[in-house]
Design an enzyme around this catalytic site. Structure first.
Site, short mmCIF file in Angstrom:
data_model
loop_
_atom_site.label_atom_id
_atom_site.label_comp_id
_atom_site.label_asym_id
_atom_site.label_seq_id
_atom_site.Cartn_x
_atom_site.Cartn_y
_atom_site.Cartn_z
N ASP A 7 0.86 -1.19 0.00
CA ASP A 7 0.00 0.00 0.00
C ASP A 7 0.89 1.24 0.00
O ASP A 7 2.09 1.17 0.30
CB ASP A 7 -0.91 0.02 1.24
CG ASP A 7 -1.82 1.26 1.26
OD1 ASP A 7 -2.43 1.57 0.23
OD2 ASP A 7 -1.89 1.93 2.31
N SER A 8 0.29 2.37 -0.33
CA SER A 8 1.03 3.62 -0.31
C SER A 8 1.48 3.98 1.12
O SER A 8 2.40 4.77 1.30
CB SER A 8 0.15 4.74 -0.86
OG SER A 8 -1.06 4.81 -0.12
N TYR A 39 -0.62 8.69 -2.48
CA TYR A 39 -0.54 8.45 -3.91
C TYR A 39 -1.75 9.06 -4.63
O TYR A 39 -1.70 9.31 -5.83
CB TYR A 39 -0.55 6.94 -4.22
CG TYR A 39 0.74 6.19 -3.99
CD1 TYR A 39 1.81 6.72 -3.28
CD2 TYR A 39 0.85 4.89 -4.50
CE1 TYR A 39 2.98 5.97 -3.09
CE2 TYR A 39 2.02 4.15 -4.30
CZ TYR A 39 3.07 4.69 -3.59
OH TYR A 39 4.20 3.94 -3.41
N GLY A 40 -2.82 9.23 -3.89
CA GLY A 40 -4.11 9.61 -4.49
C GLY A 40 -4.12 10.96 -5.18
O GLY A 40 -5.01 11.26 -5.96
N CYS A 70 -4.07 -1.25 -2.28
CA CYS A 70 -4.24 0.19 -2.49
C CYS A 70 -5.08 0.33 -3.75
O CYS A 70 -4.71 -0.18 -4.82
CB CYS A 70 -2.87 0.84 -2.69
SG CYS A 70 -2.95 2.60 -3.10
N ASN A 71 -6.22 1.00 -3.62
CA ASN A 71 -7.10 1.16 -4.78
C ASN A 71 -6.46 2.02 -5.85
O ASN A 71 -6.62 1.79 -7.04
CB ASN A 71 -8.42 1.79 -4.33
CG ASN A 71 -9.30 0.81 -3.59
OD1 ASN A 71 -10.14 0.16 -4.19
ND2 ASN A 71 -9.10 0.69 -2.29
N GLU A 150 -5.26 8.71 9.04
CA GLU A 150 -3.83 8.64 9.43
C GLU A 150 -3.60 9.33 10.78
O GLU A 150 -2.73 8.92 11.54
CB GLU A 150 -2.96 9.27 8.35
CG GLU A 150 -3.15 8.56 7.02
CD GLU A 150 -1.86 8.19 6.32
OE1 GLU A 150 -0.84 8.80 6.62
OE2 GLU A 150 -1.92 7.28 5.46
N CYS A 180 -11.04 2.91 -1.10
CA CYS A 180 -9.74 3.33 -0.56
C CYS A 180 -9.55 2.51 0.71
O CYS A 180 -10.49 2.40 1.53
CB CYS A 180 -9.76 4.83 -0.24
SG CYS A 180 -8.28 5.38 0.64
N THR A 181 -8.36 1.95 0.86
CA THR A 181 -8.17 1.03 1.98
C THR A 181 -8.06 1.72 3.34
O THR A 181 -8.02 1.06 4.37
CB THR A 181 -6.95 0.12 1.72
OG1 THR A 181 -5.82 0.94 1.38
CG2 THR A 181 -7.24 -0.84 0.59
N HIS A 182 -8.02 3.03 3.35
CA HIS A 182 -8.10 3.76 4.62
C HIS A 182 -9.53 3.76 5.17
O HIS A 182 -9.74 3.89 6.38
CB HIS A 182 -7.69 5.23 4.44
CG HIS A 182 -6.22 5.45 4.37
ND1 HIS A 182 -5.46 5.07 3.29
CD2 HIS A 182 -5.36 6.06 5.24
CE1 HIS A 182 -4.20 5.42 3.50
NE2 HIS A 182 -4.11 6.02 4.67
N1 DGL Z 1 -4.96 3.59 0.65
C1 DGL Z 1 -4.91 4.21 -0.65
C2 DGL Z 1 -5.99 3.65 -1.58
O1 DGL Z 1 -6.60 2.61 -1.29
C3 DGL Z 1 -5.08 5.72 -0.62
C4 DGL Z 1 -4.12 6.57 0.14
C5 DGL Z 1 -3.26 7.45 -0.73
O2 DGL Z 1 -3.73 8.48 -1.24
O3 DGL Z 1 -2.11 7.09 -0.89
O4 DGL Z 1 -6.24 4.20 -2.63
#
Ligand code: DGL
Length: 248
Positions: A7-8, A39-40, A70-71, A150, A180-182
């Protein structure tokens, strides 16, 4: 079975939690690119480059499978990552689409997708769901949830104001994809906002369903070995993992 989970940053821990609950792997090697999260908000080429670098990282280990937890990376970089990998790679978007198609029986159901800006701009979920015949789709980037999670702001006024900001004009959907996995970390608050009328699709549960179906994995490992790596401050990642996986 030894798996690499990427994941990011820390969001992919919500996927690890599902993998542990279902006892699918003997060993999980987690890599969070904490130095370069989020990353988003990055562009396609950067996300692809980071994805390929993660594949290189996992070449240090003798792993059987990489899960992109990570999506954002799953939406943009899977093809290129697969080209440079010597093991199979699965992503949470294809798993989430499959889980949605299995759970939502009516093609006319109202499906709402939330995720990072990059994930929503990619239309990765929408295009696949449209191809399956779902036609009432809404999608919205909700990137502010990422730093809130976070910061471990899992409830209270700031989160409530953010929910209201993003969702006040949204018609209550039949299904909501947490793209999004968050977001599973605030699943309860999102569920409460939509007054429990909405079915939630969670990347972690979706990938478990996908792995059982496509890779015929069984629930058999009682004590999964876990190793955590991060591109910055691995100790902080390990501490977060301890809290999120075992205390929440
Ligand atoms: N956890 C990441 C996802 O599932 C998003 C977080 C990020 O922006 O890096 O897309």
């Amino acid at each position: 079975m030894k798996v690499g989970v990427f994941d990011s940053g820390i969001g992919g821990l919500s996927v690890v939690k599902s993998l542990l609950a279902h006892k699918l792997f003997e060993e999980i090697i987690y890599f969070g690119d904490t130095a370069r999260v989020p990353y988003g908000s990055k562009d396609k080429n950067t996300i692809i480059r980071y994805g390929i670098e993660a594949v290189e990282f996992f070449k240090n280990f003798d792993i059987d499978l990489i899960i992109v937890a990570c999506n954002t990376v799953s939406a943009y970089a899977l093809t290129e990552m697969r080209e440079s990998a010597s093991c199979p790679i699965v992503g949470v978007v294809e798993a989430g689409v499959l889980a949605t198609a299995n759970a939502v029986t009516q093609k006319s159901s109202n499906i709402f997708i939330i995720g990072t800006k990059a994930t929503i701009n990619s239309k990765a979920y929408e295009n696949r769901l449209k191809a399956l015949g779902f036609h009432k789709l809404q999608a919205k980037a909700t990137p502010l949830f990422v730093p809130l999670v976070e910061e471990e702001i899992f409830e209270g006024a700031i989160l409530n104001a953010t929910l209201e900001h993003y969702f006040k004009d949204v018609k209550i959907p039949d299904a909501l994809i947490l793209g999004c996995t968050h977001f599973p970390l605030i699943e309860k608050q999102i569920r409460d906002y939509f007054k429990e009328k909405t079915m939630l699709i969670h990347s972690g549960n979706a990938i478990v369903e996908y792995l059982k179906k496509e890779f015929h994995l069984e629930e058999k490992y009682e004590d999964t070995k876990l190793k955590f790596f991060a591109s910055e401050n691995p100790e902080a990642l390990r501490k977060t993992a301890q809290r999120w996986l075992y205390e929440r």
